[in-house]
Design a protein around this motif. Structure first.
Motif, PDB file in Angstrom:
ATOM      1  N   ARG A 260       0.797  -1.227   0.000  1.00 19.64           N
ATOM      2  CA  ARG A 260       0.000   0.000   0.000  1.00 19.64           C
ATOM      3  C   ARG A 260       0.830   1.277   0.000  1.00 19.64           C
ATOM      4  NH1 ARG A 260      -5.577  -0.471   0.653  1.00 19.64           N
ATOM      5  NH2 ARG A 260      -6.159  -2.617   1.120  1.00 19.64           N
ATOM      6  N   ALA A 261       2.059   1.234   0.543  1.00 19.25           N
ATOM      7  CA  ALA A 261       2.836   2.466   0.671  1.00 19.25           C
ATOM      8  C   ALA A 261       4.320   2.155   0.668  1.00 19.25           C
ATOM      9  CB  ALA A 261       2.458   3.206   1.953  1.00 19.25           C
ATOM     10  N   LEU A 262       5.115   3.170   0.310  1.00 20.86           N
ATOM     11  CA  LEU A 262       6.576   3.073   0.266  1.00 20.86           C
ATOM     12  C   LEU A 262       7.174   4.239   1.039  1.00 20.86           C
ATOM     13  CD1 LEU A 262       6.996   2.285  -3.544  1.00 20.86           C
ATOM     14  CD2 LEU A 262       7.386   0.668  -1.676  1.00 20.86           C
ATOM     15  N   GLY A 263       8.368   4.005   1.615  1.00 19.99           N
ATOM     16  CA  GLY A 263       9.068   5.061   2.326  1.00 19.99           C
ATOM     17  C   GLY A 263      10.565   4.832   2.291  1.00 19.99           C
ATOM     18  N   ARG A 264      11.318   5.858   2.672  1.00 15.91           N
ATOM     19  CA  ARG A 264      12.779   5.771   2.661  1.00 15.91           C
ATOM     20  C   ARG A 264      13.298   6.022   4.069  1.00 15.91           C
ATOM     21  NH1 ARG A 264      13.550   9.283  -0.829  1.00 15.91           N
ATOM     22  NH2 ARG A 264      13.847   7.999  -2.679  1.00 15.91           N
ATOM     23  N   THR A 265      14.203   5.162   4.545  1.00 18.36           N
ATOM     24  CA  THR A 265      14.820   5.319   5.858  1.00 18.36           C
ATOM     25  C   THR A 265      16.333   5.217   5.693  1.00 18.36           C
ATOM     26  OG1 THR A 265      14.949   2.976   6.464  1.00 18.36           O
ATOM     27  CG2 THR A 265      12.839   4.075   6.816  1.00 18.36           C
ATOM     28  N   GLY A 266      17.041   5.489   6.777  1.00 14.11           N
ATOM     29  CA  GLY A 266      18.495   5.394   6.734  1.00 14.11           C
ATOM     30  C   GLY A 266      18.992   3.977   6.573  1.00 14.11           C
ATOM     31  N   SER A 291       6.094  -6.290  12.741  1.00 14.41           N
ATOM     32  CA  SER A 291       5.240  -5.120  12.942  1.00 14.41           C
ATOM     33  C   SER A 291       4.393  -5.242  14.199  1.00 14.41           C
ATOM     34  CB  SER A 291       4.314  -4.927  11.739  1.00 14.41           C
ATOM     35  OG  SER A 291       3.341  -5.956  11.687  1.00 14.41           O
ATOM     36  N   GLY A 292       4.137  -6.457  14.644  1.00 11.33           N
ATOM     37  CA  GLY A 292       3.321  -6.648  15.831  1.00 11.33           C
ATOM     38  C   GLY A 292       1.840  -6.474  15.597  1.00 11.33           C
ATOM     39  N   THR A 293       1.394  -6.404  14.321  1.00  6.72           N
ATOM     40  CA  THR A 293      -0.031  -6.249  14.033  1.00  6.72           C
ATOM     41  C   THR A 293      -0.394  -7.074  12.805  1.00  6.72           C
ATOM     42  OG1 THR A 293      -1.810  -4.662  13.569  1.00  6.72           O
ATOM     43  CG2 THR A 293       0.313  -4.227  12.558  1.00  6.72           C
ATOM     44  N   GLY A 294      -1.664  -7.447  12.720  1.00  7.95           N
ATOM     45  CA  GLY A 294      -2.184  -8.106  11.534  1.00  7.95           C
ATOM     46  C   GLY A 294      -3.120  -7.221  10.756  1.00  7.95           C
ATOM     47  N   HIS A 295      -3.234  -5.950  11.169  1.00  7.87           N
ATOM     48  CA  HIS A 295      -4.114  -5.020  10.476  1.00  7.87           C
ATOM     49  C   HIS A 295      -3.457  -4.485   9.210  1.00  7.87           C
ATOM     50  CE1 HIS A 295      -6.070  -4.148  14.631  1.00  7.87           C
ATOM     51  NE2 HIS A 295      -6.565  -5.225  14.071  1.00  7.87           N
ATOM     52  N   ASP A 296      -4.285  -4.110   8.238  1.00  5.00           N
ATOM     53  CA  ASP A 296      -3.766  -3.521   7.011  1.00  5.00           C
ATOM     54  C   ASP A 296      -3.124  -2.166   7.327  1.00  5.00           C
ATOM     55  OD1 ASP A 296      -4.834  -5.676   5.745  1.00  5.00           O
ATOM     56  OD2 ASP A 296      -6.467  -4.597   4.770  1.00  5.00           O
ATOM     57  N   LEU A 297      -1.912  -1.963   6.805  1.00  7.83           N
ATOM     58  CA  LEU A 297      -1.193  -0.700   6.954  1.00  7.83           C
ATOM     59  C   LEU A 297      -1.246   0.031   5.628  1.00  7.83           C
ATOM     60  CD1 LEU A 297       1.825  -2.026   9.051  1.00  7.83           C
ATOM     61  CD2 LEU A 297      -0.251  -0.867   9.869  1.00  7.83           C
ATOM     62  N   LEU A 298      -1.677   1.293   5.647  1.00  7.99           N
ATOM     63  CA  LEU A 298      -2.044   2.005   4.422  1.00  7.99           C
ATOM     64  C   LEU A 298      -1.151   3.187   4.090  1.00  7.99           C
ATOM     65  CD1 LEU A 298      -5.884   2.045   5.155  1.00  7.99           C
ATOM     66  CD2 LEU A 298      -4.600   0.354   3.836  1.00  7.99           C
ATOM     67  N   GLY A 299      -0.420   3.705   5.059  1.00  8.96           N
ATOM     68  CA  GLY A 299       0.405   4.877   4.805  1.00  8.96           C
ATOM     69  C   GLY A 299       1.635   4.895   5.677  1.00  8.96           C
ATOM     70  N   LEU A 300       2.649   5.644   5.228  1.00 11.03           N
ATOM     71  CA  LEU A 300       3.914   5.757   5.943  1.00 11.03           C
ATOM     72  C   LEU A 300       4.272   7.234   6.048  1.00 11.03           C
ATOM     73  CD1 LEU A 300       5.919   3.669   7.117  1.00 11.03           C
ATOM     74  CD2 LEU A 300       7.274   3.957   5.056  1.00 11.03           C
ATOM     75  N   VAL A 301       4.623   7.682   7.258  1.00 10.78           N
ATOM     76  CA  VAL A 301       4.893   9.094   7.522  1.00 10.78           C
ATOM     77  C   VAL A 301       6.326   9.239   8.029  1.00 10.78           C
ATOM     78  CG1 VAL A 301       4.106  11.161   8.727  1.00 10.78           C
ATOM     79  CG2 VAL A 301       2.482   9.294   8.247  1.00 10.78           C
ATOM     80  N   ASP A 302       7.103  10.104   7.396  1.00  8.13           N
ATOM     81  CA  ASP A 302       8.448  10.406   7.870  1.00  8.13           C
ATOM     82  C   ASP A 302       8.359  11.309   9.105  1.00  8.13           C
ATOM     83  OD1 ASP A 302       9.606   8.991   5.809  1.00  8.13           O
ATOM     84  OD2 ASP A 302       9.717  10.725   4.488  1.00  8.13           O
ATOM     85  N   LEU A 303       9.045  10.907  10.182  1.00 11.62           N
ATOM     86  CA  LEU A 303       9.071  11.688  11.410  1.00 11.62           C
ATOM     87  C   LEU A 303      10.441  12.331  11.592  1.00 11.62           C
ATOM     88  CD1 LEU A 303       7.272   9.228  13.861  1.00 11.62           C
ATOM     89  CD2 LEU A 303       6.272  11.153  12.629  1.00 11.62           C
ATOM     90  N   PRO A 304      10.527  13.396  12.408  1.00 17.65           N
ATOM     91  CA  PRO A 304      11.837  13.986  12.697  1.00 17.65           C
ATOM     92  C   PRO A 304      12.791  12.952  13.280  1.00 17.65           C
ATOM     93  CG  PRO A 304      10.080  15.427  13.447  1.00 17.65           C
ATOM     94  CD  PRO A 304       9.420  14.143  13.040  1.00 17.65           C
TER      95      PRO A 304
END
Length: 613
Positions: A260-266, A291-304
Motif C-alpha cells: 500500500r505504501a513506500l518510504g525511505r529510511t536510513g 510489525s506486531g499487528t495483523g491489520h492492514d497498513l495504508l500509509g507511511l509518515v516520515d518523522l523527525p
C-alpha cells in the motif's frame, strides 16, 4: 549542568511524546494518546519539527503538537486519503468525492469537490471524482490523481483537469527530479507527464494495481501494489522497478501480501501493506520486519530524527525507529503463520454450515451437507444418524429437549436421541439458514426470500417479515426482541408484534448477528464488514478486509468472527485483531462453550478449536 540551563530540542521533545516504548517490544510500537477505535481508518500523515497530522475516514484530521492530540474541524465528513505540502502553512489534502483541502497554518479550507445537488446529496459530477494521491514540488505546483483517470494540476493559483488519456483508476503520483511527473494505478497503468505538460502511457508488462511509487536518487522508480488471484483467494503483492526504459518485477520467488505504501529510511526502503506486513529493501534483498499487528497498513509518515510512523486500519498508529528496522520477522511462507487455533478430527469431509452449543448439556453439535450432524462428546466428534438427505444449515434445542435441524427445502427435523423424524416441511425450494431459541419453547427460523418461521408451542407458523431478501442470521435477546440480517445490509427487527427495517448504514451483505444486550450488538458480512450497535446508532467498519466474515459469537469479554479462506478476527473490547487460524478453508460457523472456548466449522469437514484467552 554546572549551573547552565539545559535546553531540550523541539525535535527531541516532539519525538518523545508518543508514549514509552514497551521494554518487551523493541520493534514497532503503538502510539498512545489518540482516541481511535475499530471504526477508524488512517490513510496518511505529514510531520515537521513542530507537529504531526494524521488523516483518515469520516473527515478525520488529527493533529499532535508534541503534547496532545486534537481533532481539527474538517469542512466535509468524507475519507481523506493523502497529504502533501511545502510546509504547514501550505498543506494540501485530497480525498473522497474529489475533496481538496488547504491548510494555511491555522484552519483547513475546502477548495474543490464534495458538490451537492438540490436534494443535499453528493452530485454525480466530474468534480466529485474520488482522489487518492497528491504530490508536488518546492515551486508550489502540485498534482492529484484518482478514479477514472482523473489528474488535477495546481499551478500555484488554480486546480485544473489534465487529460491523461486513460480511464484507469490512479492511486499514486510522484514528481521526478527532472521535473516530470509519474502516475500509476490499475491494471499496470503507468503514465509520464513530460516537462511540456503532455501525458504519455508507458508499456508496463506487470498488470498490477499500483498503489504507491517512489523516485530513487539514481533516476529509477520503485512501484508497489498487488493483484487478486482466484486460486489464492486473495491479493498478492508486487514490487516493480522502472529504470527509465524498462520495467522489472522484483523478488519473483517471494510471495507478499498487497503493498500500500513506500518510504525511505536510513537503513533502506520500506514497503508496507495488508495484514501488517512491513518489508525492508536493501540492495538486492528484502526482509520482513516484525510489525506486531495483523491489520492492514495504508500509509507511511516520515518523522523527525529519521523515525517513521505506519498508519492503517482499526486506528493503527505504529512508530518505528532504528530498532524496528532491525527487528526481522522469521521467514514464514504464506499460510504458515503461527495459529491461535488448533484443528480437530471431525470424521467427515462434508461441508459444515452450522455449529451450535447446547447450554443445557454443555455439548456442541455441527451440521452440514447431506444431512450431516456431528456431536462433540468427551473431546471427540462423532457422527449422529443423518438428518435426512439434504443440507442442514443450523441447529437448535427442541421444545422437548431434543435437537432440531433446519436446512434445504424448508425442512426441519427432530432428533429424540435415537432417530430423526420430520418436524416441519415448507414444501418449497427455500432454504432455512439460521435458527434461534429462547430455551423456553419460543423458536424462530429465517432463510431465503425473507422467510421467517415461528414456533410458539403448537406448530410452525410463517410470519410476514417485511422483506423478500435472504436472511442469513438471526439472534435474539428474548422472544420479543430479535434481529435478522441479510442481503444489501438488510437488518430486520422483531418487537414482539411485527418485523420492521432497522437501517444499519451499509449496503454490504450481512451474514450474521450476535449481541450481549440490546445496546451491544455486532454484525458481520461481505468483504470483512463489521458493525456495532451501541443502543443509539450503528457504527459500521468500512469493508476493507480481504475475506468475507460469515459468522460470529462472543462472551462477556470478547467477540470472534470467522469467514472465507480461514479468516478470523477477534474483538478484545477495544479493537479488532486478525486471529491466525492456520487454515485457508472457509469457516462458516462458530460457537463458544461454557468455558469460553471457541469452535469454528467450515469447508471440507474443517473444525477448529481455540482455547479461552
Amino acid at each position: 549542568m554546572h549551573g547552565s540551563v539545559e535546553r531540550v530540542s523541539r525535535r527531541g521533545f516532539f519525538l518523545g511524546q508518543f508514549g514509552a516504548r514497551p521494554e518487551a517490544a523493541p520493534g514497532w510500537y503503538s502510539v498512545e494518546g489518540l482516541s481511535a477505535g475499530p471504526d477508524d481508518v488512517f490513510w496518511d500523515g505529514w510531520a515537521d519539527e513542530t507537529g504531526l497530522f494524521v488523516v483518515g475516514d469520516h473527515g478525520a484530521i488529527n493533529h499532535f503538537d508534541g503534547e496532545d492530540w486534537v481533532r481539527q474541524p474538517c469542512p466535509a465528513p468524507v475519507p481523506i486519503h493523502a497529504l502533501w505540502g511545502t510546509d504547514r502553512a501550505n498543506l494540501w489534502a485530497v480525498g473522497w468525492m474529489g475533496l481538496i483541502l488547504h491548510h494555511d497554518g491555522e484552519i483547513w479550507s475546502q477548495m474543490r469537490g464534495c458538490v451537492v445537488d438540490a436534494g443535499g446529496k453528493y452530485a454525480s459530477v466530474e468534480e466529485n471524482t474520488p482522489l487518492f494521491a497528491i504530490c508536488g514540488g518546492a515551486d508550489g505546483q502540485a498534482w492529484a490523481v484518482g478514479d477514472r483517470g482523473m489528474v488535477l494540476h495546481f499551478d500555484g493559483a488554480d486546480w485544473t483537469v489534465e487529460n491523461a488519456s486513460t480511464h484507469a483508476h490512479l492511486r499514486a503520483v510522484i514528481r521526478l527530479d527532472d521535473g516530470r511527473v509519474m502516475a500509476a494505478g490499475g491494471d499496470g497503468t503507468v503514465l509520464i507527464r513530460d516537462v511540456e505538460g503532455t501525458w504519455h502511457a508507458l508499456d508496463c508488462p506487470v498488470g498490477s494495481n499500483f498503489t504507491a511509487a517512489m523516485a530513487l536518487p539514481d533516476g529509477r522508480v520503485l512501484l508497489a501494489g498487488g493483484r487478486y488471484f482466484i486460486q489464492a483467494n486473495g491479493f498478492r503483492g508486487d514490487l516493480v522497478m522502472w529504470d527509465g526504459e524498462t520495467f522489472e518485477k522484483l523478488f519473483t520467488d517471494t510471495e507478499f501480501s498487497r503493498f500500500r505504501a513506500l518510504g525511505r529510511t536510513g537503513k533502506g526502503l520500506v514497503a508496507l501493506g495488508d495484514a501488517g506486513q512491513i518489508h525492508l529493501l536493501r540492495d538486492d534483498h528484502i526482509d520482513r520486519l516484525q510489525s506486531g499487528t495483523g491489520h492492514d497498513l495504508l500509509g507511511l509518515v516520515d518523522l523527525p530524527l529519521g523515525d517513521v510512523m505506519a498508519v492503517g486500519d482499526y486506528g493503527s498508529l505504529l512508530v518505528g525507529g532504528s530498532a524496528a528496522l532491525s527487528c526481522f520477522a522469521p521467514a514464514i511462507r504464506p499460510g504458515e503463520e503461527p495459529a491461535n487455533w488448533s484443528a480437530m478430527q471431525s470424521g467427515t469431509d462434508r461441508q459444515l454450515w452450522g455449529i451450535w452449543h447446547d447450554p443445557e448439556q454443555d455439548m456442541l453439535f455441527a451440521c452440514g451437507e447431506e444431512g450431516t450432524v456431528l456431536a462433540h462428546d468427551r473431546g471427540k466428534w462423532e457422527a449422529l444418524p443423518p438428518a435426512g438427505a439434504l443440507g442442514i444449515h443450523d441447529l437448535a434445542r427442541a421444545p422437548d429437549g431434543g435437537l432440531l435441524a433446519a436446512g434445504q427445502l424448508g425442512e426441519i427435523h427432530h432428533f429424540d436421541g435415537t432417530a430423526w423424524r420430520k418436524h416441519f416441511d415448507l414444501f418449497m425450494d427455500i432454504t432455512l439458514l439460521s435458527m434461534w431459541s429462547d430455551g423456553r419453547g419460543q423458536i424462530f427460523a429465517v432463510g431465503d426470500e425473507g422467510l421467517v418461521l415461528h414456533w410458539s408451542g403448537v406448530d410452525w407458523e410463517r410470519m410476514p417479515s417485511g422483506t423478500k431478501s435472504a436472511l442469513y442470521g438471526v439472534w435474539g435477546m428474548d422472544a420479543e426482541h430479535l434481529l435478522a440480517v441479510g442481503d444489501f445490509g438488510q437488518v430486520m427487527r422483531w418487537n414482539g408484534k411485527r418485523w420492521d427495517e432497522f437501517n444499519a448504514g451499509t449496503e454490504h451483505f450481512l451474514f450474521d448477528v450476535w449481541g450481549r444486550s440490546l445496546s451491544d450488538v455486532f454484525v458481520v458480512g461481505l468483504s470483512g464488514t463489521i458493525g456495532h450497535f451501541d443502543g443509539s446508532r450503528w457504527h459500521i467498519t468500512p469493508a476493507r478486509a480481504r475475506n468475507d466474515l460469515l459468522a460470529l459469537t462472543g462472551t462477556e469479554t470478547d467477540v470472534v468472527a470467522v469467514g472465507a479462506a480461514g479468516a478470523a478476527a477477534r474483538f478484545d473490547g477495544h479493537r479488532w485483531h486478525m486471529d491466525p487460524t492456520g487454515t485457508t478453508a472457509g469457516l462458516r460457523a462458530i460457537a463458544v462453550d461454557g468455558a469460553g472456548r471457541y469452535f469454528a466449522a467450515g469447508d471440507g469437514g474443517t473444525i477448529l478449536f481455540r482455547d479461552a484467552k
